[in-house]
Design an enzyme around this catalytic site. Structure first.
Site, PDB file in Angstrom:
ATOM      1  N   VAL A 162      47.470  41.390  16.282  1.00  0.00           N
ATOM      2  CA  VAL A 162      47.121  42.891  16.300  1.00  0.00           C
ATOM      3  C   VAL A 162      47.670  43.650  17.357  1.00  0.00           C
ATOM      4  CG1 VAL A 162      44.805  42.504  17.165  1.00  0.00           C
ATOM      5  CG2 VAL A 162      45.329  44.712  15.872  1.00  0.00           C
ATOM      6  N   CYS A 187      50.536  55.472  10.952  1.00  0.00           N
ATOM      7  CA  CYS A 187      51.529  54.860  11.407  1.00  0.00           C
ATOM      8  C   CYS A 187      51.248  54.193  12.927  1.00  0.00           C
ATOM      9  CB  CYS A 187      52.691  55.932  11.676  1.00  0.00           C
ATOM     10  SG  CYS A 187      53.306  56.908  10.573  1.00  0.00           S
ATOM     11  N   ARG A 226      46.706  31.051  10.774  1.00  0.00           N
ATOM     12  CA  ARG A 226      46.323  30.352  12.109  1.00  0.00           C
ATOM     13  C   ARG A 226      46.198  28.898  11.591  1.00  0.00           C
ATOM     14  NH1 ARG A 226      42.157  34.615  11.885  1.00  0.00           N
ATOM     15  NH2 ARG A 226      43.507  36.225  13.137  1.00  0.00           N
ATOM     16  N   ASN A 273      39.583  37.236  21.998  1.00  0.00           N
ATOM     17  CA  ASN A 273      39.749  37.228  20.438  1.00  0.00           C
ATOM     18  C   ASN A 273      39.855  35.787  19.834  1.00  0.00           C
ATOM     19  OD1 ASN A 273      40.164  38.268  17.738  1.00  0.00           O
ATOM     20  ND2 ASN A 273      40.932  40.459  18.919  1.00  0.00           N
ATOM     21  N   THR A 308      43.450  35.268   6.899  1.00  0.00           N
ATOM     22  CA  THR A 308      44.367  34.802   7.840  1.00  0.00           C
ATOM     23  C   THR A 308      43.910  33.530   8.915  1.00  0.00           C
ATOM     24  OG1 THR A 308      42.900  36.199   9.492  1.00  0.00           O
ATOM     25  CG2 THR A 308      44.649  37.358   8.681  1.00  0.00           C
ATOM     26  N   ASN A 367      32.446  42.132  12.584  1.00  0.00           N
ATOM     27  CA  ASN A 367      31.924  43.451  12.772  1.00  0.00           C
ATOM     28  C   ASN A 367      31.490  44.101  11.365  1.00  0.00           C
ATOM     29  OD1 ASN A 367      35.178  43.672  12.439  1.00  0.00           O
ATOM     30  ND2 ASN A 367      34.350  45.456  11.976  1.00  0.00           N
ATOM     31  N   ASP A 391      33.021  47.142  17.160  1.00  0.00           N
ATOM     32  CA  ASP A 391      34.020  46.057  16.594  1.00  0.00           C
ATOM     33  C   ASP A 391      33.707  45.032  17.085  1.00  0.00           C
ATOM     34  OD1 ASP A 391      36.095  44.949  14.944  1.00  0.00           O
ATOM     35  OD2 ASP A 391      37.444  45.671  16.152  1.00  0.00           O
TER      36      ASP A 391
HETATM   37  N1  PQQ Z   1      43.185  39.451  13.767  1.00  0.00           N
HETATM   38  C1  PQQ Z   1      43.667  39.394  14.796  1.00  0.00           C
HETATM   39  C2  PQQ Z   1      44.859  38.842  15.263  1.00  0.00           C
HETATM   40  O1  PQQ Z   1      45.266  38.058  14.329  1.00  0.00           O
HETATM   41  O2  PQQ Z   1      45.472  39.131  16.258  1.00  0.00           O
HETATM   42  C3  PQQ Z   1      42.959  40.220  15.681  1.00  0.00           C
HETATM   43  C4  PQQ Z   1      41.863  40.804  15.001  1.00  0.00           C
HETATM   44  C5  PQQ Z   1      42.016  40.317  13.661  1.00  0.00           C
HETATM   45  C6  PQQ Z   1      40.840  41.640  15.351  1.00  0.00           C
HETATM   46  O3  PQQ Z   1      40.566  41.892  16.663  1.00  0.00           O
HETATM   47  C7  PQQ Z   1      39.880  41.868  14.495  1.00  0.00           C
HETATM   48  O4  PQQ Z   1      39.082  42.832  14.564  1.00  0.00           O
HETATM   49  C8  PQQ Z   1      40.076  41.691  12.918  1.00  0.00           C
HETATM   50  N2  PQQ Z   1      39.159  41.752  12.282  1.00  0.00           N
HETATM   51  C9  PQQ Z   1      39.043  41.333  10.712  1.00  0.00           C
HETATM   52  C10 PQQ Z   1      38.056  41.763   9.992  1.00  0.00           C
HETATM   53  O5  PQQ Z   1      37.262  42.609  10.411  1.00  0.00           O
HETATM   54  O6  PQQ Z   1      37.895  41.488   8.834  1.00  0.00           O
HETATM   55  C11 PQQ Z   1      40.218  40.477  10.600  1.00  0.00           C
HETATM   56  C12 PQQ Z   1      41.161  40.115  11.440  1.00  0.00           C
HETATM   57  C13 PQQ Z   1      42.299  39.008  10.637  1.00  0.00           C
HETATM   58  O7  PQQ Z   1      41.976  38.766   9.600  1.00  0.00           O
HETATM   59  O8  PQQ Z   1      43.032  38.775  11.389  1.00  0.00           O
HETATM   60  C14 PQQ Z   1      41.153  40.429  12.706  1.00  0.00           C
END
Ligand code: PQQ
Length: 676
Positions: free
Chosen positions: A544, A604, A122, A394, A167, A263, A308
């Protein structure tokens, strides 16, 4: 070279006072959310609701990235610092779009499966001549802002037995670089760490959930939290969760920093903490002393998380008049679908109102506890959770415009129903458990029956004082970009269907749009260079939801688009997406389909989607492949060519006979859904 020297020079001046002083003009965009309060409100007004129709392309820059791009471009004195997938940092001349330097931390692409949610990043932080990036593999790296050369590097991972990643964008508060990790879908114990910006020396680390109670607790906050967990299932063995993978804000006057906690690990509370309990500090906002990492207060938005429902969504600090009194608040719209207003001096609950339909809670009582519905924690049935685990909101940034008093919030629903997996054990890796073959540990089955709720994506203008929607724009799909709002009475947002749009901030009327070649998920930034206001957006479909889904028929590499009044640069060409022709003719034994289905679910599905049903995102849907690929699936599964793009190597995890069963599922599904 001149721009490079100037950029390095100006970045050298960025510190806390400089970031605060920039708030008065916002000519620069020096930090992820623009300022410490992360308002994403720009005071620039050269581009406004009256002339935005004249906005045109100034330049584009190819990020050479095929996975999701989630970074907000930072700009200091005409130099842009932006990241692409795999945590690659690009420094760009913001006048021309010319490359100044690129730093690739060379994350091992075959370890992409260690993240739940695409190989995303990010963005960076800037402080006193250095640029900081968190690499996907957990390294925090300091670069020389002028040259892109590495100055120091630290491994932030506390325990390599767990699948920790990074991330999020680092933040720098009072000379300390602060970063959290991802990993709670796999089993992890969340924490954030502060490092000295100059040297990289670790200054403090704060865990978000308690560890093994047979060992001393790290601090009083952990001892207090442990009382809210049931130890009978040894929650510490699967970490407990609570990764702080995105939001961090800072109030210099109060000397408090705020962390959004994620979560539970696993998601199912019956497995994590069988007798229930709040499970602190999951799904909470926690205030810490930025100097020491000492706990100050918390407010838990989702007690005993079971869905979550992370609280890692971007926070905004604002000063509002509520019931006639000035209040210092945190504005927050976490995954659980409620918009929160919290007193940031002490964590006191002020109000919460749902901003989308929700079915897990009826509302919040005056003490700030949710009133759960009877259906929210079913024992034996699937629950069509609204919001689902993708969240009503999100990581896509929201913005707050003090001139309109409105928050511009990318809201959504992505249906997914959840059901407790009674036979789950940590790292059990049993066929049929979602993604357990690559280490996921949710203790929940997904979509054992098709969800009945319908997806949507919308931009909501929300009045946080009245806790009320003021206007909305419906999008064609969920998973749209973050927002920017300006003193020119504008809101900017990119969309899943590949457009960059400007709206009237007061009315929501669409005023301008430009194609972006590919879907947009990141948030824009705006800044001044040589007396001109620019707006930039880093486009690159993914994250995601974008792994297996999309809302466009065109695809391009990750690209920074920069706009200026009367800009007339040429749009880059976008390519056509994967064709939607169902795979045909791969030989299989129909008796293999049930076992193949279970193997597909556990190895998968999250990346490739359901064959022929989902459309494919930045990862192809296997139901639409040329049959030759599916015939030779083993060549891809075992040390295959896609490892260099993030595909795991399943050697030792799957057998050639397993792969035949997966082929049966792919071709069998395509045959079953093919129109007769
Ligand atoms: N990362 C994204 C994305 O970048 O699109 C969406 C999510 C994450 C989520 O919906 C998550 O729940 C999520 N959860 C974790 C975690 O529980 O450690 C990490 C991340 C992440 O690091 O991108 C996401």
């Amino acid at each position: 070279a001149a721009a490079q020297a100037a950029g390095g020079g100006a970045a050298a001046q960025v510190d806390g006072e400089w970031i605060q002083a920039n708030r008065a003009t916002t000519e620069q965009w020096p930090s992820y959310g623009l300022d410490y309060a992360e308002t994403r409100f720009s005071r620039l007004g050269q581009i406004d609701a009256g002339n935005v129709q004249r906005l045109g392309l100034a330049w584009t820059y190819d990020l050479q990235s095929t996975r999701g791009v989630e970074a907000t471009p930072l700009v200091v004195d005409g130099v842009m610092y932006v990241t692409a997938s795999w945590s690659v940092v690009h420094a760009i001349d913001a006048r021309t779009g010319r490359k100044l330097w690129v730093f690739d931390p060379e994350v091992d692409r075959s370890k992409g499966y260690k993240g739940c949610c695409d190989a995303v990043n990010r963005g960076v932080a800037i402080w006193k001549g250095k640029v900081f990036v968190g690499a996907f593999d957990g390294r925090l790296i300091a670069l020389d802002a002028a040259t892109g050369k590495k100055v120091w590097e630290k491994d932030t991972i506390a325990d390599h037995r767990f699948s920790y990643t990074i991330t999020g964008a680092p933040r720098v508060f009072k000379g300390k670089v602060i970063i959290g990790n991802g990993g709670a879908e796999f089993g992890a114990r969340g924490y954030i760490t502060a490092y000295d910006a100059e040297t990289g020396e670790q200054k403090w680390r704060w865990f978000t959930v308690p560890g093994d109670p047979s060992k001393p607790y790290e601090n009083e906050a952990m001892a207090a939290a442990a009382k809210t967990w049931d130890p009978s299932n040894k929650y510490w063995e699967s970490g407990g969760g609570g990764t702080a993978w995105d939001t961090l804000t800072f109030d210099p006057e109060l000397n408090l920093m705020y962390v959004g906690v994620g979560n539970g690990s696993p998601w199912s509370q019956r497995k994590r903490s069988p007798k229930g309990g709040d499970n602190l500090y999951l799904a909470s906002i926690v205030a810490l002393d930025p100097d020491t990492g000492t706990y100050k207060w918390h407010y838990q938005e989702t007690p005993g998380d079971n869905w979550d429902y992370t609280s890692t969504q971007p926070m905004i600090l604002a000063d509002l008049k509520i019931a006639g009194k000035p209040r210092k608040v945190i504005l927050h719209a976490p995954k659980n679908g409620f918009f929160f207003v919290i007193d940031r001096t002490n964590g006191q609950f002020i109000s919460a109102q749902n901003f989308v339909p929700v079915n897990w809670a009826k509302g919040y009582d005056k003490n700030g506890r949710p009133i759960e519905t009877a259906m929210a924690r079913p024992k034996d049935k699937p629950f069509d959770a609204i919001p689902g685990p993708f969240g009503a909101h999100n990581w896509h940034s929201m913005s707050f415009n003090p001139q309109t008093g409105l928050v511009y919030l990318p809201a959504q629903h992505i249906p997914l129903n959840l059901m407790d997996n009674k036979t789950w054990t940590f790292n059990g890796n049993k066929p049929g458990e979602p993604m357990s073959g690559v280490g996921w540990n949710t203790a929940m089955f997904a979509n054992v029956e098709p969800p009945k709720s319908k997806p949507f994506g919308r931009l909501i203008a929300w009045d946080p004082v009245r806790q009320k929607e003021v206007w909305r724009q419906e999008h064609v799909s969920p998973w749209n970009g973050g927002t920017l709002t300006t003193a020119g009475n504008l809101v900017f947002q990119g969309t899943a269907d590949g457009r960059f749009i400007a709206y009237d901030a007061r009315t929501g009327k669409q005023l301008w749009q430009s194609p972006t070649g590919t879907g947009v998920i990141a948030a824009p930034s705006t800044y001044m260079v040589d007396g001109k206001q620019y707006v930039s957006i880093a486009a690159g479909w993914g994250g995601v939801y974008g792994l297996s889904q999309r809302a466009t028929e065109r695809v391009g590499p990750g690209t920074v688009y920069t706009f200026v009044l009367d800009g007339d640069a040429k749009m880059p060409e976008a390519a056509a997406q994967q064709a939607q022709k169902l795979v045909q003719g791969v030989k299989y034994d129909p008796a293999d389909i049930p076992a193949g289905t279970a193997l597909y679910v556990s190895n998968c599905v999250f990346c490739h989607g359901v064959p022929g049903v989902d459309r494919g995102g930045n990862i192809p849907n296997l139901g639409y492949m040329d049959p030759a690929y599916i015939e030779h699936l083993q060549n891809f599964v075992f040390k295959g060519p896609a490892m260099s793009r993030g595909m795991p190597d399943f050697t030792g995890k799957l057998t050639p006979a397993d792969v035949d069963k997966i082929k049966a599922f792919i071709q069998g599904t395509a045959d079953a859904i093919r129109p007769k």
